[in-house]
Design a protein around this motif. Structure first.
Motif, PDB file in Angstrom:
ATOM      1  N   ILE A  65       0.918  -0.953  -0.259  1.00  0.00           N
ATOM      2  CA  ILE A  65      -0.468   0.121   0.094  1.00  0.00           C
ATOM      3  C   ILE A  65       0.685   1.645   0.103  1.00  0.00           C
ATOM      4  N   CYS A  66       2.370   1.601   0.699  1.00  0.00           N
ATOM      5  CA  CYS A  66       2.929   2.522   0.752  1.00  0.00           C
ATOM      6  C   CYS A  66       3.205   2.831  -0.587  1.00  0.00           C
ATOM      7  N   LEU A  74       0.320   0.207   9.434  1.00  0.00           N
ATOM      8  CA  LEU A  74       0.164  -0.511   8.001  1.00  0.00           C
ATOM      9  C   LEU A  74       0.694  -1.907   8.783  1.00  0.00           C
ATOM     10  N   LEU A  75       0.561  -3.135   8.088  1.00  0.00           N
ATOM     11  CA  LEU A  75       0.445  -4.190   8.440  1.00  0.00           C
ATOM     12  C   LEU A  75       1.076  -5.430   7.321  1.00  0.00           C
ATOM     13  N   PHE A  76       1.864  -6.117   7.814  1.00  0.00           N
ATOM     14  CA  PHE A  76       2.203  -7.432   6.717  1.00  0.00           C
ATOM     15  C   PHE A  76       2.636  -8.407   7.429  1.00  0.00           C
ATOM     16  N   THR A  77       2.078  -9.088   6.574  1.00  0.00           N
ATOM     17  CA  THR A  77       2.875 -11.002   7.183  1.00  0.00           C
ATOM     18  C   THR A  77       3.859 -11.535   7.169  1.00  0.00           C
ATOM     19  N   LEU A  82       8.183  -7.800   2.832  1.00  0.00           N
ATOM     20  CA  LEU A  82       9.391  -7.289   3.539  1.00  0.00           C
ATOM     21  C   LEU A  82      10.321  -6.667   2.588  1.00  0.00           C
ATOM     22  N   LYS A  83      10.796  -7.433   1.558  1.00  0.00           N
ATOM     23  CA  LYS A  83      11.908  -7.805   0.842  1.00  0.00           C
ATOM     24  C   LYS A  83      11.742  -6.212  -0.172  1.00  0.00           C
ATOM     25  N   GLU A  87      12.068   0.199   0.426  1.00  0.00           N
ATOM     26  CA  GLU A  87      12.107   1.245   0.142  1.00  0.00           C
ATOM     27  C   GLU A  87      11.220   2.023   0.882  1.00  0.00           C
ATOM     28  N   HIS A  88      10.009   1.487   0.171  1.00  0.00           N
ATOM     29  CA  HIS A  88       9.293   2.398   1.289  1.00  0.00           C
ATOM     30  C   HIS A  88       8.334   1.991   2.445  1.00  0.00           C
ATOM     31  N   TYR A  89       8.249   0.845   3.341  1.00  0.00           N
ATOM     32  CA  TYR A  89       8.769   1.080   4.491  1.00  0.00           C
ATOM     33  C   TYR A  89       9.648   1.815   5.191  1.00  0.00           C
ATOM     34  N   LYS A  90      10.716   1.351   5.294  1.00  0.00           N
ATOM     35  CA  LYS A  90      11.887   2.439   5.223  1.00  0.00           C
ATOM     36  C   LYS A  90      11.522   3.283   5.969  1.00  0.00           C
TER      37      LYS A  90
END
Length: 248
Positions: A65-66, A74-77, A82-83, A87-90
């Motif tokens: 979504i980011c 934000l939620l991820f599993t 994550l890999k 870039e977006h999560y950071k």
């Protein structure tokens, strides 16, 4: 000699923080009392709505979504997510959720990371819907299902779903799988396969469970014929849902 743990000890183990990260239910960022929440999946639906309207509600987004907007939560599993989204999560500065047994990663250094717990069973007949924020969530195959349970347990007034259409087969066939980017197949297709029994069961049963907490559930999809409509959620547009006086 086999050591038999008490139920309370077992529950403590299930809810124990991993890698020093606490559970979500002790954090005020996940108090949704009286709020309108929209859970955002990754289907092409967001190509067909005015995403600026989402600023009027609390957004709970998953996975990629980011790439198009930063949700409130934000939620991820999945490790591949994550890999690919590092870039977006950071760059994301809001609270982040993942499930308790998630493997050690760079994300564990994020001070806003929190964990949620899942029940050890996946069989529909053995499901026990949570009653408290501290209860483990139903283990189900779609990431948005965890957002939905957390929003209800957090006291949301209402919860809408957008981008959760279970339209993977038709989207994949068209070659355009997401509301962001150039249509390249990236794995997440807005809810996966509706033919999986646990998907149909969860989304069909969810509105009734949510209502026991006083939370109303709505389908905000702009589409008329995607599989999520089989769950028979009340259907409203995003424009209607974000209105201050909306109380359908």
């Amino acid at each position: 000699m086999v050591k038999i743990e008490s139920l309370s000890d077992a529950k403590k183990f299930l809810t124990a923080p991993r890698n020093g990260v606490p559970e979500f239910f002790s954090d005020q960022n996940f108090d949704f009392k009286g709020k309108k929440v929209v859970v955002l999946g990754n289907s092409t639906a967001l190509n067909h709505v005015n995403v600026e309207l989402l600023k009027k509600v609390t957004t709970f987004g998953v996975n990629r979504i980011c790439r198009v907007l930063n949700p409130d939560v934000l939620l991820f599993t999945d490790p591949p997510i994550l890999k690919s989204e590092e870039e977006h999560y950071k760059k994301f500065t809001g609270p982040v959720l993942t499930w308790q047994s998630y493997e050690k990663s760079w994300m564990h250094s994020n001070p806003k990371l929190r964990f949620f717990n899942l029940t050890p069973v996946t069989e529909i007949a053995a499901w026990r819907w949570p009653k408290l924020k501290s209860d483990p969530l139903i283990r189900q195959g779609t990431t948005p299902s965890y957002c939905l349970q957390i929003a209800v347990l957090g006291g949301a007034k209402s919860v809408g779903i957008l981008g959760i259409d279970f339209s993977a087969p038709s989207i994949a066939a068209s070659g355009k799988t997401h509301f962001y980017g150039n249509g390249f197949q990236q794995g997440s297709t807005g809810g996966g396969d509706w033919a999986r029994p646990e998907n149909a069961a969860f989304f069909s049963k969810f509105p009734e469970w949510a209502l026991t907490f006083g939370t109303k559930a709505f389908n905000l999809s702009p589409f008329k014929d995607t599989p999520i409509h089989n769950a028979k959620w009340p259907k409203v547009s995003l424009e209607e849902y974000v209105k201050d006086d909306f109380d359908s």
